[in-house]
Design an enzyme around this catalytic site. Sequence first.
Site, PDB file in Angstrom:
ATOM      1  N   LYS A  10      35.756  37.055  46.568  1.00  0.00           N
ATOM      2  CA  LYS A  10      36.648  36.918  47.734  1.00  0.00           C
ATOM      3  C   LYS A  10      36.666  38.203  48.565  1.00  0.00           C
ATOM      4  O   LYS A  10      36.642  38.166  49.799  1.00  0.00           O
ATOM      5  CB  LYS A  10      38.071  36.570  47.274  1.00  0.00           C
ATOM      6  CG  LYS A  10      38.198  35.202  46.605  1.00  0.00           C
ATOM      7  CD  LYS A  10      38.040  34.084  47.610  1.00  0.00           C
ATOM      8  CE  LYS A  10      38.057  32.720  46.966  1.00  0.00           C
ATOM      9  NZ  LYS A  10      37.931  31.613  47.920  1.00  0.00           N
TER      10      LYS A  10
ATOM     11  N   SER B 277      42.311  35.554  48.382  1.00  0.00           N
ATOM     12  CA  SER B 277      43.147  35.480  47.183  1.00  0.00           C
ATOM     13  C   SER B 277      43.788  36.818  46.879  1.00  0.00           C
ATOM     14  O   SER B 277      43.212  37.880  47.154  1.00  0.00           O
ATOM     15  CB  SER B 277      42.256  35.071  46.009  1.00  0.00           C
ATOM     16  OG  SER B 277      42.935  35.247  44.795  1.00  0.00           O
TER      17      SER B 277
ATOM     18  N   TYR C 218      35.595  36.658  40.194  1.00  0.00           N
ATOM     19  CA  TYR C 218      36.113  35.738  41.215  1.00  0.00           C
ATOM     20  C   TYR C 218      36.761  36.534  42.361  1.00  0.00           C
ATOM     21  O   TYR C 218      36.466  36.318  43.545  1.00  0.00           O
ATOM     22  CB  TYR C 218      37.130  34.774  40.573  1.00  0.00           C
ATOM     23  CG  TYR C 218      38.047  34.131  41.564  1.00  0.00           C
ATOM     24  CD1 TYR C 218      37.579  33.142  42.421  1.00  0.00           C
ATOM     25  CD2 TYR C 218      39.385  34.532  41.664  1.00  0.00           C
ATOM     26  CE1 TYR C 218      38.428  32.560  43.365  1.00  0.00           C
ATOM     27  CE2 TYR C 218      40.231  33.958  42.591  1.00  0.00           C
ATOM     28  CZ  TYR C 218      39.744  32.974  43.437  1.00  0.00           C
ATOM     29  OH  TYR C 218      40.574  32.423  44.364  1.00  0.00           O
TER      30      TYR C 218
END
Length: 327
Positions: free
Chosen positions: A144, A116, A140
Amino acid sequence: MKVLVIGGAGYIGSHVVKELMAQGHEITVFDNLSSGLLQNLFKENDFIAGDILYKDSLDKAFARGFDAFIHLAAFKAAGESMINPEKYSVNNITGTLNILNSAVEHNCKYMVFSSSAAVFGEPKYLPIDEDHPKDPENYYGYTKLSIEEFMKWYDKIKGLKFAALRYFNAAGYDPDGVLYGLEQNPANLLPIIMEVACGMRDKMKIFGKDYDTPDGTCIRDYVHVTDLARAHVKALDYIVKNNESLTVNLGSEKGTSVTEMVEAARRITGQPIPADYVERRPGDPACLYATSKKAAEKLNWKAEYSDIDTLIDSTYKAYQRYNKEHK
Ligand code: UDP
């Protein structure tokens, strides 16, 4: 190739499966259906209802023998990850480590991973290239980034070859209209606009109008899910052919503001789409867009469906059809 698609019943996963099938790959989908939908599965493919938190079920899946796998099974709400990081640690990190371990144990050593743009955090310069400093703004994004690091070590030690694809803002639906399973409880901009356009919610909020951008609202790089899906197929071919790992940014290279998106949706749907300007949402950078030069050079990839009209039109059609069938 025989390909295991983990998270293949989800929004991006189902579009990836469709493009892999179009190139003649033999697909098995592995999904726990926590956010994936049965309606996103193709009857031609095998389906394993399994959870990445149970290594046994992954072992059983990988024991079937695959040339490669694609990993798209993750939670992705940046805001939620700051309130409930445990959920992201368990699913995104522990789940991925289970997958990596099971894969190498079963000698499946080609992997495409959904990374991402959230790995970058607040931009230091634009457009964002692959070398841009990585300083995630939310947990988040950190999950990643840490998975990218795990993959590098498994490459070094175990010979796992991976493609890490850093999506910018995934949006749009299958232009052929085959896939129209809607994400439940979406938090992203375009699905929320569509929920208002379709009468599923009364109005929407635009988070902040005092950003340092031409109209004061945040600018993002929206990239069509079919463009992303095609990049997965090309990335898989690349890592197998070259036996070399690869990390690329995937964006349309165009910035669109929230207000521009809402106004385009009003024009295309003919619906009023009431919107209130409210406070900024914490952790939102003013402006984010990619350069996809590396993806163009290495994969001969460029966004083809990512113009605003196609993004909105394909999404609106999916919403209308889904709502008609689920009345
Ligand atoms: N946004 C908004 N209203 C919403 C949802 C999103 O104004 O109901 C804005 C959000 O603040 C950001 C942009 O739309 O500037 C894209 O947000 P999204 O959550 O879709 O993706 P992100 O860029 O956070 O990954």
